[in-house]
Design a protein around this motif. Structure first.
Motif, PDB file in Angstrom:
ATOM      1  N   SER A 135       0.772  -1.145   0.043  1.00 28.16           N
ATOM      2  CA  SER A 135      -0.021   0.160   0.066  1.00 28.16           C
ATOM      3  C   SER A 135       0.844   1.287   0.002  1.00 28.16           C
ATOM      4  CB  SER A 135      -1.012  -0.112   1.246  1.00 28.16           C
ATOM      5  OG  SER A 135      -1.774   1.087   1.113  1.00 28.16           O
ATOM      6  N   ASP A 136       1.764   1.409   0.711  1.00 27.51           N
ATOM      7  CA  ASP A 136       2.868   2.326   0.920  1.00 27.51           C
ATOM      8  C   ASP A 136       3.457   2.599  -0.450  1.00 27.51           C
ATOM      9  OD1 ASP A 136       2.182   2.644   3.536  1.00 27.51           O
ATOM     10  OD2 ASP A 136       3.867   1.937   4.429  1.00 27.51           O
ATOM     11  N   ILE A 137       4.076   1.443  -0.897  1.00 29.93           N
ATOM     12  CA  ILE A 137       4.660   1.487  -2.180  1.00 29.93           C
ATOM     13  C   ILE A 137       3.948   2.118  -3.304  1.00 29.93           C
ATOM     14  CG2 ILE A 137       6.027   0.071  -4.145  1.00 29.93           C
ATOM     15  CD1 ILE A 137       7.023  -1.768  -1.605  1.00 29.93           C
ATOM     16  N   LEU A 138       2.605   1.477  -3.477  1.00 32.49           N
ATOM     17  CA  LEU A 138       1.851   1.811  -4.584  1.00 32.49           C
ATOM     18  C   LEU A 138       1.464   3.262  -4.185  1.00 32.49           C
ATOM     19  CD1 LEU A 138      -0.605  -1.556  -5.026  1.00 32.49           C
ATOM     20  CD2 LEU A 138       1.720  -0.619  -6.356  1.00 32.49           C
ATOM     21  N   ASP A 139       1.513   4.093  -3.424  1.00 34.74           N
ATOM     22  CA  ASP A 139       1.025   5.381  -3.506  1.00 34.74           C
ATOM     23  C   ASP A 139       1.908   6.157  -4.310  1.00 34.74           C
ATOM     24  OD1 ASP A 139      -0.688   5.190  -1.271  1.00 34.74           O
ATOM     25  OD2 ASP A 139       0.938   5.651   0.370  1.00 34.74           O
ATOM     26  N   ASP A 140       3.076   5.497  -4.965  1.00 25.63           N
ATOM     27  CA  ASP A 140       3.992   6.495  -5.973  1.00 25.63           C
ATOM     28  C   ASP A 140       3.502   5.959  -7.355  1.00 25.63           C
ATOM     29  OD1 ASP A 140       5.714   6.968  -3.832  1.00 25.63           O
ATOM     30  OD2 ASP A 140       7.096   5.431  -4.227  1.00 25.63           O
ATOM     31  N   TYR A 141       2.364   5.094  -7.584  1.00 25.48           N
ATOM     32  CA  TYR A 141       1.853   4.670  -8.834  1.00 25.48           C
ATOM     33  C   TYR A 141       0.417   5.212  -8.986  1.00 25.48           C
ATOM     34  CZ  TYR A 141       6.226   1.883  -8.773  1.00 25.48           C
ATOM     35  OH  TYR A 141       7.583   1.552  -8.539  1.00 25.48           O
ATOM     36  N   THR A 142      -0.006   5.731  -9.965  1.00 27.63           N
ATOM     37  CA  THR A 142      -1.244   6.187 -10.156  1.00 27.63           C
ATOM     38  C   THR A 142      -1.999   5.034 -10.712  1.00 27.63           C
ATOM     39  OG1 THR A 142      -0.608   7.180 -12.245  1.00 27.63           O
ATOM     40  CG2 THR A 142      -0.595   8.455 -10.170  1.00 27.63           C
ATOM     41  N   HIS A 143      -1.710   4.167 -11.685  1.00 22.63           N
ATOM     42  CA  HIS A 143      -2.405   3.244 -12.268  1.00 22.63           C
ATOM     43  C   HIS A 143      -2.379   1.811 -11.755  1.00 22.63           C
ATOM     44  CE1 HIS A 143       1.511   2.960 -14.136  1.00 22.63           C
ATOM     45  NE2 HIS A 143       1.226   1.732 -14.405  1.00 22.63           N
ATOM     46  N   VAL A 144      -2.123   1.875 -10.328  1.00 28.49           N
ATOM     47  CA  VAL A 144      -1.919   0.361  -9.796  1.00 28.49           C
ATOM     48  C   VAL A 144      -2.597   0.392  -8.579  1.00 28.49           C
ATOM     49  CG1 VAL A 144      -0.095  -1.256  -9.319  1.00 28.49           C
ATOM     50  CG2 VAL A 144       0.369   0.377 -10.890  1.00 28.49           C
ATOM     51  N   SER A 145      -3.429  -0.827  -8.492  1.00 27.77           N
ATOM     52  CA  SER A 145      -4.229  -0.892  -7.135  1.00 27.77           C
ATOM     53  C   SER A 145      -3.719  -2.222  -6.592  1.00 27.77           C
ATOM     54  CB  SER A 145      -5.343  -0.699  -7.323  1.00 27.77           C
ATOM     55  OG  SER A 145      -6.169  -1.696  -8.315  1.00 27.77           O
ATOM     56  N   LEU A 146      -3.957  -2.294  -5.258  1.00 27.70           N
ATOM     57  CA  LEU A 146      -3.823  -3.627  -4.575  1.00 27.70           C
ATOM     58  C   LEU A 146      -5.169  -4.637  -5.037  1.00 27.70           C
ATOM     59  CD1 LEU A 146      -3.081  -2.639  -0.880  1.00 27.70           C
ATOM     60  CD2 LEU A 146      -1.739  -3.739  -2.472  1.00 27.70           C
ATOM     61  N   ALA A 147      -4.822  -6.138  -4.960  1.00 26.53           N
ATOM     62  CA  ALA A 147      -5.934  -6.921  -5.541  1.00 26.53           C
ATOM     63  C   ALA A 147      -6.001  -8.032  -4.711  1.00 26.53           C
ATOM     64  CB  ALA A 147      -5.382  -7.590  -7.076  1.00 26.53           C
ATOM     65  N   GLY A 148      -5.015  -8.159  -3.744  1.00 26.62           N
ATOM     66  CA  GLY A 148      -5.400  -9.412  -2.567  1.00 26.62           C
ATOM     67  C   GLY A 148      -4.274  -9.911  -2.527  1.00 26.62           C
ATOM     68  N   GLU A 149      -4.461 -10.964  -1.535  1.00 18.80           N
ATOM     69  CA  GLU A 149      -3.024 -11.790  -1.105  1.00 18.80           C
ATOM     70  C   GLU A 149      -2.767 -13.112  -2.258  1.00 18.80           C
ATOM     71  OE1 GLU A 149      -3.378 -13.221   2.613  1.00 18.80           O
ATOM     72  OE2 GLU A 149      -3.341 -11.360   3.547  1.00 18.80           O
ATOM     73  N   TYR A 150      -1.678 -13.179  -2.310  1.00 11.42           N
ATOM     74  CA  TYR A 150      -1.043 -14.226  -3.323  1.00 11.42           C
ATOM     75  C   TYR A 150      -0.114 -15.200  -2.361  1.00 11.42           C
ATOM     76  CZ  TYR A 150       0.815 -16.695  -7.426  1.00 11.42           C
ATOM     77  OH  TYR A 150       1.087 -17.708  -8.306  1.00 11.42           O
ATOM     78  N   ASP A 151      -0.424 -16.307  -2.638  1.00 10.00           N
ATOM     79  CA  ASP A 151       0.591 -17.534  -1.856  1.00 10.00           C
ATOM     80  C   ASP A 151       2.291 -17.372  -2.278  1.00 10.00           C
ATOM     81  OD1 ASP A 151       1.302 -19.237  -0.128  1.00 10.00           O
ATOM     82  OD2 ASP A 151       0.546 -21.072  -1.153  1.00 10.00           O
ATOM     83  N   CYS A 152       2.689 -16.931  -1.756  1.00  6.70           N
ATOM     84  CA  CYS A 152       4.082 -16.727  -2.116  1.00  6.70           C
ATOM     85  C   CYS A 152       4.981 -16.112  -0.828  1.00  6.70           C
ATOM     86  CB  CYS A 152       4.547 -15.779  -3.128  1.00  6.70           C
ATOM     87  SG  CYS A 152       3.905 -13.948  -2.964  1.00  6.70           S
ATOM     88  N   LEU A 153       6.306 -16.018  -1.036  1.00  7.41           N
ATOM     89  CA  LEU A 153       7.356 -15.581   0.044  1.00  7.41           C
ATOM     90  C   LEU A 153       7.288 -14.167   0.119  1.00  7.41           C
ATOM     91  CD1 LEU A 153      10.374 -18.034  -0.517  1.00  7.41           C
ATOM     92  CD2 LEU A 153       8.286 -18.161   1.293  1.00  7.41           C
ATOM     93  N   GLY A 154       7.036 -13.446  -1.158  1.00  7.40           N
ATOM     94  CA  GLY A 154       7.343 -12.116  -1.161  1.00  7.40           C
ATOM     95  C   GLY A 154       7.213 -11.581  -2.466  1.00  7.40           C
ATOM     96  N   GLY A 155       7.262 -10.311  -2.711  1.00  6.08           N
ATOM     97  CA  GLY A 155       7.218  -9.903  -4.001  1.00  6.08           C
ATOM     98  C   GLY A 155       6.019  -9.599  -4.588  1.00  6.08           C
ATOM     99  N   VAL A 156       5.666  -9.700  -5.787  1.00  4.68           N
ATOM    100  CA  VAL A 156       4.265  -9.252  -6.429  1.00  4.68           C
ATOM    101  C   VAL A 156       3.929 -10.125  -7.662  1.00  4.68           C
ATOM    102  CG1 VAL A 156       4.472  -6.664  -5.938  1.00  4.68           C
ATOM    103  CG2 VAL A 156       5.486  -7.528  -8.039  1.00  4.68           C
ATOM    104  N   VAL A 157       2.649 -10.055  -8.008  1.00  2.00           N
ATOM    105  CA  VAL A 157       1.895 -10.705  -9.130  1.00  2.00           C
ATOM    106  C   VAL A 157       1.115  -9.510  -9.631  1.00  2.00           C
ATOM    107  CG1 VAL A 157       0.398 -12.453 -10.014  1.00  2.00           C
ATOM    108  CG2 VAL A 157       1.972 -13.114  -8.244  1.00  2.00           C
ATOM    109  N   VAL A 158       1.516  -9.150 -10.988  1.00  4.51           N
ATOM    110  CA  VAL A 158       0.936  -7.968 -11.287  1.00  4.51           C
ATOM    111  C   VAL A 158      -0.035  -8.431 -12.541  1.00  4.51           C
ATOM    112  CG1 VAL A 158       1.074  -5.769 -12.510  1.00  4.51           C
ATOM    113  CG2 VAL A 158       2.911  -6.587 -10.844  1.00  4.51           C
ATOM    114  N   GLU A 159      -1.299  -7.795 -12.540  1.00  8.68           N
ATOM    115  CA  GLU A 159      -2.325  -8.351 -13.745  1.00  8.68           C
ATOM    116  C   GLU A 159      -2.925  -7.041 -14.448  1.00  8.68           C
ATOM    117  OE1 GLU A 159      -4.726 -12.163 -12.270  1.00  8.68           O
ATOM    118  OE2 GLU A 159      -5.338 -10.448 -11.194  1.00  8.68           O
ATOM    119  N   SER A 160      -2.974  -7.362 -15.528  1.00  8.10           N
ATOM    120  CA  SER A 160      -3.775  -6.238 -16.253  1.00  8.10           C
ATOM    121  C   SER A 160      -5.280  -6.303 -16.126  1.00  8.10           C
ATOM    122  CB  SER A 160      -3.342  -6.306 -17.823  1.00  8.10           C
ATOM    123  OG  SER A 160      -4.252  -5.216 -18.636  1.00  8.10           O
ATOM    124  N   GLU A 161      -5.883  -5.271 -15.916  1.00  8.48           N
ATOM    125  CA  GLU A 161      -7.395  -5.570 -15.648  1.00  8.48           C
ATOM    126  C   GLU A 161      -8.248  -5.674 -17.015  1.00  8.48           C
ATOM    127  OE1 GLU A 161      -8.749  -2.334 -13.115  1.00  8.48           O
ATOM    128  OE2 GLU A 161      -7.604  -3.087 -11.515  1.00  8.48           O
TER     129      GLU A 161
END
Length: 194
Positions: A135-161
């Protein structure tokens, strides 16, 4: 010449002939015994050689089997050691926090975002416990929003809507890539094989 003399000569000839026959028989018997003993020696030598060859074959088979078993044991021990190292690495990665976790997460997010057009609306999935960080990191981006948890150790999974494109840039996926690419080197280093 009297009949007794003739009889005596015939008897003497018969005795001599019997002695000759007996002597020839003994010589033949000696030859037969000698040949049989020689044949028996040859058979015994061949049997001993065959036994030696069989012993050598069985020894080689046992040695080969023991080497194969030892190789399997070494491979199993290596596999166990590599799994243990992998688990330790995963635990350390999962335990990353603070600035280090934020820096790595931000780098993975930026790398994932490079796969999309700048104006696409994107959704970001994150590891359990990373919602506040993302949430803090995404404050720097305008076209990106949180989508929910993903089963992983860390990092991200980004999807185009809009385009159904998904970029998985998690700690797990990076570890998988490094592990796969460098497994031989890791194994050689762990087991001192250069």
């Amino acid at each position: 010449m009297s009949l007794d003399t003739v009889v005596e000569e015939i008897r003497e000839d018969a005795r001599e002939r019997a002695d000759e026959i007996r002597q020839e028989g003994e010589e033949r018997a000696d030859d037969i015994v000698s040949a049989a003993e020689s044949e028996a020696d040859d058979i015994r030598e061949e049997a001993e050689a065959e036994v030696e060859r069989e012993i050598e074959r069985e020894r080689e088979q046992a040695l080969s089997s023991a080497k194969l078993d030892a190789k399997h044991e070494r491979m199993s021990a290596r596999r166990d050691a590599l799994e243990s190292v992998r688990e330790e690495v995963e635990n350390r990665i999962a335990g990353l926090d603070g600035d280090e976790r934020e820096e790595l997460t931000r780098a993975l997010l930026d790398d994932a975002l490079d796969s999309f057009d700048e104006d696409e609306q994107l959704a970001v999935h994150y590891a359990s416990g990373d919602e506040e960080l993302l949430s803090d990191i995404l404050d720097d981006y305008t076209h990106v929003s949180l989508a929910g948890e993903y089963d992983c150790l860390g990092g991200v999974v980004v999807e185009s809507e809009s385009s159904r494109v998904r970029v998985k840039n998690t700690f797990d996926s990076v570890l998988d890539d490094v592990w796969e690419d460098d497994l031989k080197q890791i194994s050689n280093r762990l087991f001192d094989e250069q």
